[in-house]
Scaffold this motif. Structure first.
Motif, PDB file in Angstrom:
ATOM      1  N   GLY A  16      39.282 -58.312 -10.888  1.00 13.63           N
ATOM      2  CA  GLY A  16      38.319 -58.023 -11.930  1.00 13.63           C
ATOM      3  C   GLY A  16      38.524 -56.698 -12.612  1.00 13.63           C
ATOM      4  O   GLY A  16      39.290 -55.836 -12.178  1.00 13.63           O
ATOM      5  N   ASP A  35      32.944 -56.389 -17.372  1.00 15.76           N
ATOM      6  CA  ASP A  35      32.412 -57.710 -17.690  1.00 15.76           C
ATOM      7  C   ASP A  35      32.117 -57.897 -19.182  1.00 15.76           C
ATOM      8  O   ASP A  35      31.408 -58.820 -19.573  1.00 15.76           O
ATOM      9  N   ILE A  62      29.928 -60.959 -12.656  1.00 20.16           N
ATOM     10  CA  ILE A  62      30.213 -62.135 -13.478  1.00 20.16           C
ATOM     11  C   ILE A  62      29.189 -63.237 -13.224  1.00 20.16           C
ATOM     12  O   ILE A  62      28.947 -64.081 -14.087  1.00 20.16           O
ATOM     13  N   TRP A  84      33.865 -62.382  -8.130  1.00 19.02           N
ATOM     14  CA  TRP A  84      33.070 -62.496  -9.364  1.00 19.02           C
ATOM     15  C   TRP A  84      31.727 -61.787  -9.196  1.00 19.02           C
ATOM     16  O   TRP A  84      31.274 -61.085 -10.091  1.00 19.02           O
ATOM     17  N   TYR A  93      32.916 -61.384 -20.675  1.00 17.55           N
ATOM     18  CA  TYR A  93      32.011 -62.386 -20.111  1.00 17.55           C
ATOM     19  C   TYR A  93      30.639 -62.286 -20.784  1.00 17.55           C
ATOM     20  O   TYR A  93      30.024 -63.289 -21.123  1.00 17.55           O
ATOM     21  N   TYR A 104      31.930 -58.060  -9.535  1.00 20.52           N
ATOM     22  CA  TYR A 104      32.103 -57.592 -10.913  1.00 20.52           C
ATOM     23  C   TYR A 104      30.993 -58.089 -11.835  1.00 20.52           C
ATOM     24  O   TYR A 104      31.132 -58.044 -13.047  1.00 20.52           O
TER      25      TYR A 104
END
Length: 191
Positions: free
Chosen positions: A116, A119, A152, A147, A122, A150
């Motif tokens: 990662g 973000d 996500i 994920w 995303y 980070y």
């Protein structure tokens, strides 16, 4: 890795090389020549290059009328070095968002690692599909843990009932209806 093929049973329902709205429209696949590699390992010629040298995709199904897409991945998702999310967002997601796609289903059984970074892409993607959603199906547990590290998980729905192991046995419309059912239940459940 050359033995890992994208899912073929939905090819009778959708073929990205025949879809005039697909970024892969007109692509010719040579199944006699393995030329694409990830870290020196050849991959099946049916996987599509989307800008990253470590992460390839296959668009398995698009339903423009209902604004949904299913995309399968192979390789290493590396945002730290290769900025894979930027390539995916700019070359694939942005293209389909302009065509009205707001519900994204990502199949991640063949994502073998994740690295990662921030973000931002995303978050931008999430804002683009404000009236839709992003669902990740069958990503490996260690990828999902990364994920979460980070942030996500603020943008992509995954885990729990989205680990749909029998997805290959369903036709695409039935699979999408099942995913949407699970997402709607999550969105309706107060935290």
């Amino acid at each position: 890795m050359h033995d890992i093929e994208p899912f073929y049973n939905w090819h009778k329902y959708y073929d990205s090389s025949l879809d005039e709205s697909s970024p892969f429209h007109g692509k010719q696949y040579n199944f006699d020549l393995y030329s694409e590699t990830i870290y020196g390992y050849y991959i099946d010629p049916a996987w599509d290059y989307m800008g990253s040298d470590t992460l390839y995709i296959k668009i398995l199904f698009v339903d423009y009328q209902h604004g949904t897409i299913v995309i399968e991945f192979i390789g290493e998702w590396n945002d730290a070095i290769n900025n894979d999310i930027m390539h995916f967002k700019r070359n694939i997601i942005d293209h389909f968002v302009t065509l009205g796609i707001r519900k994204f289903v990502l199949i991640g059984e063949n994502v073998l690692n994740f690295h990662g970074s921030d973000d931002c892409y995303y978050e931008e993607w999430f804002e683009d599909v404000e009236d839709g959603w992003i669902a990740a199906i069958n990503f490996r547990d260690f990828v999902l843990e990364e994920w979460k590290n980070y942030n996500i998980d603020s943008y992509i729905n995954f885990g729990g009932n989205l680990q749909i192991t029998n997805w290959r046995t369903l036709p695409p419309q039935k699979f999408l209806a099942l995913v949407e059912h699970f997402i709607n239940r999550r969105l309706a459940t107060p935290s």
